[in-house]
Design a protein around this motif. Sequence first.
Motif, PDB file in Angstrom:
ATOM      1  N   LEU A 379       0.842  -1.201   0.000  1.00 53.64           N
ATOM      2  CA  LEU A 379       0.000   0.000   0.000  1.00 53.64           C
ATOM      3  C   LEU A 379       0.878   1.252   0.000  1.00 53.64           C
ATOM      4  O   LEU A 379       1.739   1.414   0.872  1.00 53.64           O
ATOM      5  CB  LEU A 379      -0.897   0.012   1.249  1.00 53.64           C
ATOM      6  N   PRO A 380       0.662   2.147  -0.978  1.00 52.30           N
ATOM      7  CA  PRO A 380       1.534   3.329  -1.074  1.00 52.30           C
ATOM      8  C   PRO A 380       1.409   4.265   0.121  1.00 52.30           C
ATOM      9  O   PRO A 380       2.323   5.026   0.419  1.00 52.30           O
ATOM     10  CB  PRO A 380       1.056   4.013  -2.362  1.00 52.30           C
ATOM     11  N   GLU A 381       0.269   4.191   0.850  1.00 51.33           N
ATOM     12  CA  GLU A 381       0.073   5.096   1.992  1.00 51.33           C
ATOM     13  C   GLU A 381       1.102   4.848   3.098  1.00 51.33           C
ATOM     14  O   GLU A 381       1.357   5.713   3.933  1.00 51.33           O
ATOM     15  CB  GLU A 381      -1.343   4.937   2.569  1.00 51.33           C
ATOM     16  N   LEU A 382       1.698   3.653   3.114  1.00 51.92           N
ATOM     17  CA  LEU A 382       2.667   3.322   4.168  1.00 51.92           C
ATOM     18  C   LEU A 382       3.855   4.274   4.169  1.00 51.92           C
ATOM     19  O   LEU A 382       4.508   4.479   5.173  1.00 51.92           O
ATOM     20  CB  LEU A 382       3.159   1.882   3.979  1.00 51.92           C
ATOM     21  N   LYS A 383       4.104   4.830   2.983  1.00 51.37           N
ATOM     22  CA  LYS A 383       5.244   5.735   2.833  1.00 51.37           C
ATOM     23  C   LYS A 383       5.128   6.927   3.780  1.00 51.37           C
ATOM     24  O   LYS A 383       6.118   7.511   4.201  1.00 51.37           O
ATOM     25  CB  LYS A 383       5.278   6.230   1.384  1.00 51.37           C
ATOM     26  N   ALA A 384       3.885   7.295   4.104  1.00 52.63           N
ATOM     27  CA  ALA A 384       3.645   8.493   4.916  1.00 52.63           C
ATOM     28  C   ALA A 384       3.651   8.193   6.414  1.00 52.63           C
ATOM     29  O   ALA A 384       3.321   9.053   7.218  1.00 52.63           O
ATOM     30  CB  ALA A 384       2.311   9.123   4.501  1.00 52.63           C
ATOM     31  N   ILE A 385       4.020   6.955   6.764  1.00 56.03           N
ATOM     32  CA  ILE A 385       3.994   6.558   8.179  1.00 56.03           C
ATOM     33  C   ILE A 385       5.412   6.305   8.670  1.00 56.03           C
ATOM     34  O   ILE A 385       6.170   5.577   8.046  1.00 56.03           O
ATOM     35  CB  ILE A 385       3.124   5.291   8.353  1.00 56.03           C
ATOM     36  N   LYS A 386       5.745   6.928   9.795  1.00 53.66           N
ATOM     37  CA  LYS A 386       7.089   6.762  10.342  1.00 53.66           C
ATOM     38  C   LYS A 386       7.197   5.448  11.100  1.00 53.66           C
ATOM     39  O   LYS A 386       8.126   4.681  10.938  1.00 53.66           O
ATOM     40  CB  LYS A 386       7.383   7.937  11.297  1.00 53.66           C
ATOM     41  N   ARG A 387       6.223   5.195  11.962  1.00 52.51           N
ATOM     42  CA  ARG A 387       6.211   3.964  12.736  1.00 52.51           C
ATOM     43  C   ARG A 387       4.771   3.648  13.096  1.00 52.51           C
ATOM     44  O   ARG A 387       3.960   4.565  13.237  1.00 52.51           O
ATOM     45  CB  ARG A 387       7.043   4.142  14.015  1.00 52.51           C
ATOM     46  N   LEU A 388       4.464   2.380  13.212  1.00 50.05           N
ATOM     47  CA  LEU A 388       3.115   2.046  13.639  1.00 50.05           C
ATOM     48  C   LEU A 388       3.120   0.883  14.612  1.00 50.05           C
ATOM     49  O   LEU A 388       4.072   0.098  14.671  1.00 50.05           O
ATOM     50  CB  LEU A 388       2.204   1.764  12.435  1.00 50.05           C
ATOM     51  N   GLN A 389       2.059   0.824  15.379  1.00 49.13           N
ATOM     52  CA  GLN A 389       1.878  -0.288  16.310  1.00 49.13           C
ATOM     53  C   GLN A 389       0.393  -0.617  16.343  1.00 49.13           C
ATOM     54  O   GLN A 389      -0.440   0.287  16.442  1.00 49.13           O
ATOM     55  CB  GLN A 389       2.360   0.113  17.711  1.00 49.13           C
ATOM     56  N   VAL A 390       0.089  -1.900  16.235  1.00 49.74           N
ATOM     57  CA  VAL A 390      -1.309  -2.313  16.174  1.00 49.74           C
ATOM     58  C   VAL A 390      -1.722  -2.885  17.524  1.00 49.74           C
ATOM     59  O   VAL A 390      -0.992  -3.671  18.122  1.00 49.74           O
ATOM     60  CB  VAL A 390      -1.493  -3.359  15.058  1.00 49.74           C
ATOM     61  N   HIS A 391      -2.887  -2.455  17.993  1.00 44.58           N
ATOM     62  CA  HIS A 391      -3.448  -2.987  19.237  1.00 44.58           C
ATOM     63  C   HIS A 391      -4.754  -3.702  18.924  1.00 44.58           C
ATOM     64  O   HIS A 391      -5.570  -3.191  18.165  1.00 44.58           O
ATOM     65  CB  HIS A 391      -3.736  -1.842  20.227  1.00 44.58           C
ATOM     66  N   GLN A 392      -4.920  -4.880  19.488  1.00 43.60           N
ATOM     67  CA  GLN A 392      -6.210  -5.558  19.330  1.00 43.60           C
ATOM     68  C   GLN A 392      -6.777  -5.929  20.695  1.00 43.60           C
ATOM     69  O   GLN A 392      -6.136  -6.633  21.481  1.00 43.60           O
ATOM     70  CB  GLN A 392      -6.087  -6.821  18.457  1.00 43.60           C
ATOM     71  N   GLU A 393      -7.983  -5.431  20.948  1.00 44.26           N
ATOM     72  CA  GLU A 393      -8.661  -5.731  22.217  1.00 44.26           C
ATOM     73  C   GLU A 393      -9.882  -6.606  21.994  1.00 44.26           C
ATOM     74  O   GLU A 393     -10.334  -7.285  22.890  1.00 44.26           O
ATOM     75  CB  GLU A 393      -9.094  -4.434  22.927  1.00 44.26           C
ATOM     76  N   GLU A 394     -10.437  -6.592  20.771  1.00 42.03           N
ATOM     77  CA  GLU A 394     -11.584  -7.454  20.486  1.00 42.03           C
ATOM     78  C   GLU A 394     -11.523  -7.943  19.039  1.00 42.03           C
ATOM     79  O   GLU A 394     -10.912  -7.284  18.181  1.00 42.03           O
ATOM     80  CB  GLU A 394     -12.899  -6.721  20.756  1.00 42.03           C
ATOM     81  N   PRO A 395     -12.133  -9.108  18.774  1.00 43.08           N
ATOM     82  CA  PRO A 395     -12.080  -9.654  17.411  1.00 43.08           C
ATOM     83  C   PRO A 395     -12.632  -8.666  16.392  1.00 43.08           C
ATOM     84  O   PRO A 395     -13.622  -7.979  16.648  1.00 43.08           O
ATOM     85  CB  PRO A 395     -12.978 -10.895  17.494  1.00 43.08           C
ATOM     86  N   GLY A 396     -11.970  -8.592  15.241  1.00 36.70           N
ATOM     87  CA  GLY A 396     -12.497  -7.773  14.155  1.00 36.70           C
ATOM     88  C   GLY A 396     -12.169  -6.294  14.244  1.00 36.70           C
ATOM     89  O   GLY A 396     -12.575  -5.524  13.383  1.00 36.70           O
ATOM     90  N   ARG A 397     -11.463  -5.883  15.298  1.00 34.29           N
ATOM     91  CA  ARG A 397     -11.129  -4.460  15.439  1.00 34.29           C
ATOM     92  C   ARG A 397      -9.635  -4.287  15.688  1.00 34.29           C
ATOM     93  O   ARG A 397      -9.108  -4.875  16.616  1.00 34.29           O
ATOM     94  CB  ARG A 397     -11.862  -3.845  16.625  1.00 34.29           C
ATOM     95  N   LEU A 398      -9.015  -3.457  14.850  1.00 33.43           N
ATOM     96  CA  LEU A 398      -7.598  -3.159  15.055  1.00 33.43           C
ATOM     97  C   LEU A 398      -7.430  -1.659  15.239  1.00 33.43           C
ATOM     98  O   LEU A 398      -7.929  -0.867  14.437  1.00 33.43           O
ATOM     99  CB  LEU A 398      -6.763  -3.633  13.863  1.00 33.43           C
ATOM    100  N   ARG A 399      -6.761  -1.311  16.320  1.00 29.88           N
ATOM    101  CA  ARG A 399      -6.457   0.095  16.585  1.00 29.88           C
ATOM    102  C   ARG A 399      -5.000   0.286  16.183  1.00 29.88           C
ATOM    103  O   ARG A 399      -4.122  -0.408  16.690  1.00 29.88           O
ATOM    104  CB  ARG A 399      -6.657   0.364  18.077  1.00 29.88           C
ATOM    105  N   ILE A 400      -4.763   1.202  15.243  1.00 28.92           N
ATOM    106  CA  ILE A 400      -3.403   1.380  14.744  1.00 28.92           C
ATOM    107  C   ILE A 400      -2.839   2.710  15.233  1.00 28.92           C
ATOM    108  O   ILE A 400      -3.320   3.779  14.840  1.00 28.92           O
ATOM    109  CB  ILE A 400      -3.373   1.347  13.196  1.00 28.92           C
ATOM    110  N   LEU A 401      -1.839   2.641  16.103  1.00 27.52           N
ATOM    111  CA  LEU A 401      -1.145   3.867  16.513  1.00 27.52           C
ATOM    112  C   LEU A 401      -0.186   4.229  15.390  1.00 27.52           C
ATOM    113  O   LEU A 401       0.599   3.391  14.948  1.00 27.52           O
ATOM    114  CB  LEU A 401      -0.357   3.661  17.797  1.00 27.52           C
ATOM    115  N   VAL A 402      -0.284   5.463  14.926  1.00 28.29           N
ATOM    116  CA  VAL A 402       0.547   5.890  13.803  1.00 28.29           C
ATOM    117  C   VAL A 402       1.373   7.107  14.196  1.00 28.29           C
ATOM    118  O   VAL A 402       0.822   8.095  14.681  1.00 28.29           O
ATOM    119  CB  VAL A 402      -0.332   6.237  12.575  1.00 28.29           C
ATOM    120  N   VAL A 403       2.680   7.012  14.019  1.00 30.91           N
ATOM    121  CA  VAL A 403       3.520   8.208  14.109  1.00 30.91           C
ATOM    122  C   VAL A 403       3.622   8.712  12.669  1.00 30.91           C
ATOM    123  O   VAL A 403       4.294   8.095  11.840  1.00 30.91           O
ATOM    124  CB  VAL A 403       4.919   7.883  14.671  1.00 30.91           C
TER     125      VAL A 403
END
Length: 474
Positions: A379-403
């Motif tokens: 995905l070309p959008e990744l270029k605009a992200i410095k670092r990311l971390q994914v958190h999952q607390e429930e099935p089917g939902r991903l919270r993506i912390l983006v720097v």
Amino acid sequence: MLKSRVQQVRSLIPATVRYGPLYRRQLAFLMDSQWQDPAALEACQVQQLRSLLADAFRNVPHYRELSRQLSLRAEDFRELADLRQLPILTREDVRTRQEELLSEKVPPSARLRRYTGGTSGSPLGFVAEGGRTDPLERAFVARIWSWFGVRFEDPAVLLRGYALSPRVLKSGTYWQRWYPERNWFGFSSFLMTRENLPKYAAKIREINPVLISCVASDLDLLAQFWLARRLPPLPRLKAIHQSGMLMYPDQRERFEAAFGARAFSTYGQSECTVLASECECSTRYHVFPEYGITEILRHDGQPTARGEVGEVVATGFNNHALPFIRYRTGDLAAWSARPCQCGRKFPILESMEGRGQYMVVSEDGLVVSLNSILYGSHLPELKAIKRLQVHQEEPGRLRILVVPTGEFTSEVEADFVRALWNVVDGRMNFQVQRVNEIPYRAGEKFKVLVQSLDVDWWAGYRRAATGPPDGSGS
Ligand SMILES: [Zn+2]
């Protein structure tokens, strides 16, 4: 946009189109060079290194400046240890100073844009060399397959995080035939739901492949289903070839029990700096000397002793458009002291660490690889992200912390979320949360995924749900 995405997916299939003369020449060379003695292999590496450096010192601004400052000339590099005169290249260097690392000799039209994530949580965009990197890469893959007794023409099932074209999905199938003359079938690992698994199994049995190419975590679900249903092994199958991450011993056992052929693992990188594969005689990685120069270094930058774990630092020969010279891969490994019975004199890795399998759970309980979701479609959008971390607390939902970088506008963010949603065919929701930094303790490996769910439980739940052990066929 849809069209370009389908084309990107096609470009992920490593070895299909355009079997040009470069591919054929390289493959002929590799089939022969694999039996050469270490001195001949090293001479070939030094020659390739000089050619790479001559090009970089002349055409790449960063290395031109470096060669001037240090008075370096490519012809002065006479042995592999001479490489240590050059500095280490980091991911951060490639991200922040990419313009200075691009070869002026390769015109923009011949620069192939690539994206990778690896296990570091920091996406990286880079370029490969059009007309050269891919044909060479394919020749190396063809040689690996030859170790399994498999030819490129043989029918193969490719199971990975492919985003299939909407047209294909509409027709109710979960696979796409790539280049029909080559008999390859690309199956999406994102759609292996409880309802769909029997269709996957039936289609694969109909294809009756000679090879399965996969990421280990993706194939595991299918293997568990296969075993639970007591489906017969595939009669023509010669090999299961996994690459992209590590394969755990219990996965290897399941794959071999389910499908009835040896499972092989290959270690490589999108950046094309290092390639190593298990051979027909062992489960240790043979590092390909014709592909590049692989070092294993301690924290202080000195080479490790045999058996000592250090970081893989690699120089790739197949990309002069953005030469990766002494590139820190972030992977940990140790050199083996034991030769292999196969008779090839390649350096061998005794252990390989890192490259964990980060798994997330979809709304309907499917356990899938996070790496495939994030990086499987470039995905070309990744270029605009410095670092990311994914958190999952429930099935089917991903919270993506983006720097974010300055380019991560709200439009780019919306495109990113939409693209991810498309990749998993709408079966997960993604929420982006912008942050200035993602804290982690110094000395610890950065966590790409903070998983609050018990993935093993979900995998077990899937196992139970895919049918009782005495269930009747597909
Ligand atoms: Zn061997």
